[in-house]
Write an enzyme that holds these catalytic residues in place. Structure first.
Site, short mmCIF file in Angstrom:
data_model
loop_
_atom_site.label_atom_id
_atom_site.label_comp_id
_atom_site.label_asym_id
_atom_site.label_seq_id
_atom_site.Cartn_x
_atom_site.Cartn_y
_atom_site.Cartn_z
N TRP A 28 0.85 -1.19 0.00
CA TRP A 28 0.00 0.00 0.00
C TRP A 28 0.88 1.24 0.00
CZ3 TRP A 28 -5.13 1.05 -0.42
CH2 TRP A 28 -6.01 -0.05 -0.39
N SER A 62 -0.39 -3.49 5.62
CA SER A 62 0.27 -3.49 6.92
C SER A 62 -0.36 -4.50 7.88
CB SER A 62 0.20 -2.09 7.55
OG SER A 62 0.99 -1.18 6.81
N VAL A 129 3.05 1.64 5.33
CA VAL A 129 2.67 3.05 5.33
C VAL A 129 1.16 3.15 5.50
CG1 VAL A 129 2.63 5.20 4.02
CG2 VAL A 129 4.62 3.69 3.84
N LEU A 130 0.75 3.74 6.61
CA LEU A 130 -0.66 3.97 6.89
C LEU A 130 -0.92 5.47 6.90
CD1 LEU A 130 -0.96 1.41 9.82
CD2 LEU A 130 -2.03 1.18 7.58
N HIS A 137 -10.70 3.25 10.27
CA HIS A 137 -9.84 2.18 9.77
C HIS A 137 -8.39 2.41 10.18
CE1 HIS A 137 -8.47 -0.93 6.94
NE2 HIS A 137 -7.54 -0.07 6.55
N PHE A 162 10.13 -1.68 14.03
CA PHE A 162 8.84 -1.10 13.66
C PHE A 162 9.04 -0.03 12.61
CE2 PHE A 162 5.15 1.73 14.29
CZ PHE A 162 4.12 0.80 14.21
N ARG A 176 8.75 11.62 5.39
CA ARG A 176 9.41 10.61 6.21
C ARG A 176 10.07 9.52 5.37
NH1 ARG A 176 6.23 13.60 8.69
NH2 ARG A 176 6.30 13.97 10.93
#
Length: 212
Positions: A28, A62, A129-130, A137, A162, A176
């Protein structure tokens, strides 16, 4: 103003030349994922980890990372313990070894000898990556994945780094990964995760031998 964020320099220099490290990543938000993987691999090599000892595996999202990390760690122990000829090709974890297959005297193709690695993974880096949307969600996935990855490393004794960005916007995620859209491109956090993996893998080896 200088930012106070980020890890302080390690008190010692760690040599990753003997380490085997897996990177398990989601697909994603691929643009950000690709940049993070690139930064992670570059830093691992910079710290001495051999390219042949860096193994990449991908999963859809993820949420799938914890199970994948758990099974990759287990599979690496299978690899390390395998000594018999593997007629089916065995577990390769994304790596392939191609070499001419010698023929037997009876002109029957000789069985393939699998090039099994001799050691399990010393650390796993979970990359995802969220990015927050308009529903809950985001919160559910962040919480579940964080706790599950912690459980994997505690249950297996293998450091799981992590590397899951939990960004509130696209721009936060891009910065990032070091590919921000503004003048400030940001910092690629993959470099930090790679350094943490080498350090924790080195510490864990030393601690397991009773050395402090």
């Amino acid at each position: 103003m200088h930012s106070i964020k980020g890890p302080a320099p390690a008190s010692a220099k760690f040599d990753g030349s003997s380490l085997r490290i897996a990177i398990v990543h989601s697909r994603w938000n691929k643009t950000v994922i690709d940049a993070l993987i690139e930064g992670t691999v570059h830093k691992l090599k910079e710290q001495g980890v051999k390219e042949s000892n860096i193994v990449l595996q991908s999963v859809p999202g993820s949420f799938e990372l914890p199970l994948a990390c758990q099974r990759v760690i287990a599979g690496s122990h299978v690899q390390a313990g395998a000594t018999a000829t593997d007629l089916l090709g065995g577990l390769t974890f994304g790596t392939s070894i191609s070499s001419p297959r010698p023929s037997s005297r009876a002109s029957t193709p000789a069985p393939t000898i699998a090039g099994m690695p001799s050691q399990p993974f010393d650390a796993v880096i979970a990359i995802g990556v969220l990015i927050k949307g308009s529903t809950m969600h985001f919160e559910y996935i962040c919480d579940s994945v964080s706790h599950a990855l912690m459980r994997v490393q505690l249950d297996t004794g293998v450091p799981v780094i992590f590397g899951v960005l939990t960004a509130l916007s696209d721009d936060q995620a891009l910065e990032r990964a070091g590919i921000g859209r503004g003048e400030n491109k940001g910092h690629n956090h993959g470099e930090d995760w790679a350094a943490a993996a080498v350090e924790m893998a080195s510490h864990t080896r030393r601690w397991s031998e009773g050395k402090f």
